[in-house]
Scaffold this active site. Structure first.
Site, mmCIF file in Angstrom:
data_model
loop_
_atom_site.group_PDB
_atom_site.id
_atom_site.type_symbol
_atom_site.label_atom_id
_atom_site.label_comp_id
_atom_site.label_asym_id
_atom_site.label_seq_id
_atom_site.Cartn_x
_atom_site.Cartn_y
_atom_site.Cartn_z
ATOM 1 C CB ILE A 40 -1.360 -0.147 1.375
ATOM 2 C CG1 ILE A 40 -1.936 0.952 0.889
ATOM 3 C CG2 ILE A 40 -0.525 0.661 2.239
ATOM 4 C CD1 ILE A 40 -2.986 0.608 1.883
ATOM 5 C CG ASN A 76 -1.015 1.902 17.931
ATOM 6 O OD1 ASN A 76 -0.922 3.177 18.197
ATOM 7 N ND2 ASN A 76 -0.176 1.395 17.593
ATOM 8 C CB VAL A 110 -1.023 -1.517 7.273
ATOM 9 C CG1 VAL A 110 -0.970 -0.080 6.532
ATOM 10 C CG2 VAL A 110 -1.555 -2.534 6.689
ATOM 11 C CG ASP A 111 0.555 1.923 12.421
ATOM 12 O OD1 ASP A 111 0.505 3.202 12.253
ATOM 13 O OD2 ASP A 111 0.150 2.136 14.060
ATOM 14 C CB THR A 126 -7.224 -9.150 8.262
ATOM 15 O OG1 THR A 126 -6.063 -9.042 7.487
ATOM 16 C CG2 THR A 126 -8.130 -8.794 7.910
ATOM 17 N N GLY A 127 -4.474 -8.711 10.926
ATOM 18 C CA GLY A 127 -3.491 -9.118 10.693
ATOM 19 C C GLY A 127 -3.444 -9.373 12.601
#
Length: 174
Positions: free
Chosen positions: A12, A25, A34-35, A123-124
């Site tokens: 992404i 978070n 992703v974060d 989903t992680g």
């Protein structure tokens, strides 16, 4: 299926759109998955704005969303949304996940964004079942697009092949 939605497998942080959504978070200060990838690729500008938001409003609640610069990412903005941790479906997880998508889309429209890329929120490490999350994501985005013409394209960016396959299957069933 809504023609303004598409699914790709990839990173992404490499997608050129108006806004990239971050599965953040509640601290907004970066993390894993992703974060962490968005914060690393986007640089210090994103973190600095997240710190300012945190100083003004505190943490970001589950289902809510905030917007920052995209730093070095190939986008104008990053929308940070906090997905629900999966607790077996008994803690309003579906409604909270819907809120993540709706609030992100509303912020994108408010900032005149026409293209938006979503990761597979929750989903992680948060453990939301991939099939259920895909159903919520696609249904929620499709519903939003039916009533809002400002968004021209929504890209679901699946980092792994498993999510990519789940999303492809879900779209075919719609």
């Amino acid at each position: 299926m809504e023609e303004r939605m598409r699914i790709i497998q990839g990173d992404i942080t490499q997608i050129t759109v108006d806004v990239i959504v971050n599965a953040a978070n509640s601290s907004l200060l970066g993390g894993g998955g992703v974060d962490g990838a968005i914060h690393r690729a986007g640089g210090e500008d994103i973190l600095a704005e997240c710190r300012m938001i945190r100083a003004k409003q505190g943490s970001c609640a589950t289902g809510e969303a905030v917007i920052t610069t995209a730093g070095r990412l190939p986008a104008k903005y990053v929308i940070h949304t906090v997905g629900p941790v999966w607790n077996g479906g008994s803690k309003n997880e579906e409604q909270l996940l819907e809120s993540c998508y709706n609030n992100s889309l509303l912020l994108a429209v408010k900032h005149n964004c026409e293209t938006i890329a979503f990761p597979n929120i929750s989903t992680g490490i948060y453990g939301y079942p991939k099939e259920l999350a895909a159903k919520v994501a696609i249904r929620t985005v499709e519903s939003f697009l039916q009533t809002n013409k400002g968004i021209k394209e929504v890209v679901f960016v699946c980092y792994d092949f498993e999510n990519f396959s789940v999303y492809k299957k879900e779209l075919k069933e719609m």
